[in-house]
Design an enzyme around this catalytic site. Structure first.
Site, short mmCIF file in Angstrom:
data_model
loop_
_atom_site.label_atom_id
_atom_site.label_comp_id
_atom_site.label_asym_id
_atom_site.label_seq_id
_atom_site.Cartn_x
_atom_site.Cartn_y
_atom_site.Cartn_z
N LYS A 225 0.81 -1.23 0.00
CA LYS A 225 0.00 0.00 0.00
C LYS A 225 0.84 1.28 0.00
O LYS A 225 2.05 1.27 0.24
CB LYS A 225 -1.01 -0.03 1.16
CG LYS A 225 -2.18 -0.95 0.83
CD LYS A 225 -3.32 -0.88 1.80
CE LYS A 225 -4.49 -1.74 1.28
NZ LYS A 225 -5.54 -1.92 2.28
N ARG A 260 -3.84 -10.11 4.61
CA ARG A 260 -4.28 -10.15 3.21
C ARG A 260 -3.13 -9.62 2.36
O ARG A 260 -2.78 -8.45 2.46
CB ARG A 260 -5.54 -9.30 3.05
CG ARG A 260 -6.15 -9.34 1.65
CD ARG A 260 -7.43 -8.49 1.61
NE ARG A 260 -8.03 -8.51 0.29
CZ ARG A 260 -7.68 -7.69 -0.71
NH1 ARG A 260 -6.74 -6.77 -0.52
NH2 ARG A 260 -8.27 -7.78 -1.89
#
Length: 286
Positions: A225, A260
């Protein structure tokens, strides 16, 4: 906290080890791997590689939820997700989750063999979602968000970030159980990057244990991210593997149960070592 969950014959024994959810985006526009796996054959090859690398769950997403992603039609999302599920399910033995905010997609996905519904809106975007998941009797992941992927980056003004995430998730757990979803089947996700700025993402890692009183397994999705890119000054998401490893390690040490991730093989090594360092210590102390 519920100690275990059995999904498709797999035993998830919370607190004993970290579980890995491998990301399979069947979209043309996801931030890191858009367009790579949006044919059924490419998706199957990738899913098999994720399982071989150690994924405990495969998470299929047909609608990109990156900041500013455009909303696709229900028909498009159904087509993307179902065409992949039909190919995956006969070949993949691990549980498959579907990342969707639409009840109709949830219903059709479970009919096509999906095992878990992963809703980035925590069941708030579609009023039918919680009742449908209750009816389907499958586990559900409730994530914290404000606004939508189109507007969320303008909605980062919190008075008390972790308190507000916690109270949102508590409300949605209550709504889900009221709708008939078994508490043992609810997993929570603080929503790294969803209506959170750089500092707030870091604060979630430091304060992750404040979600423990909600008594649900915690999923953390930090893989590749932007906050990692900012720390590393690395614009290419695929070059953020080491940064992702550090974030995953921090998540495990602060109480995450599921990670995840895109890079399953690397994060499996991270979680095996982190679990040996941390969880066995917990077991010896308890």
């Amino acid at each position: 906290m519920p100690r275990n969950l059995i999904i498709r014959g797999r035993y998830f024994d919370w607190g004993q080890r970290t579980y890995l959810m491998g990301i399979l985006n069947v979209t043309p526009d996801s931030f890191s791997d858009g367009g790579e796996f949006n044919t059924s054959s490419a998706a199957l090859v990738q899913a098999q590689a994720l399982v071989a690398a150690g994924a405990d769950i495969i998470d299929v997403g047909g609608q990109s939820t990156r900041p500013g992603a455009k909303q696709i039609t229900l028909a498009e999302e159904l087509d993307r997700v179902l065409s992949v599920l039909h190919v995956l399910r006969p070949e993949i033995s691990v549980p498959i989750s579907v990342d969707t905010t639409r009840a109709a997609v949830a219903q059709a996905s479970v009919a096509a063999g999906a095992d878990i519904i992963n809703d980035i809106s925590g069941g708030t975007f579609d009023s039918e979602m919680l009742p449908i998941v209750a009816e389907l009797s499958v586990p559900m992941i409730l994530m914290h968000i404000r606004g939508t992927p189109q507007t969320m980056q303008q909605q980062t003004d919190y008075q008390d970030l972790l308190g507000e995430i916690s109270s949102f998730l508590a409300r949605q757990i209550q709504a889900a159980t009221t709708a008939g979803i078994n508490l043992d089947k609810i997993i929570i996700d603080p929503g790294i990057g969803f209506a959170k700025n750089y500092e707030q993402n870091l604060e979630i890692f430091r304060g992750l244990r404040s979600l423990a009183p909600l008594n649900c397994p915690i999923l953390v999705g930090a893989s590749r991210k932007n906050f990692i890119g900012r720390i590393l000054n690395q614009p290419d998401p695929k070059a953020r593997v080491w940064g992702t490893a550090a974030a995953c390690c921090a998540a495990i040490f602060n109480g995450a149960d599921i990670l995840r991730v895109h890079d399953v093989q690397e994060m499996r090594d991270v979680s095996l070592v982190a679990d040996a360092l941390l969880r066995q210590a917990i077991q010896h102390d308890s």
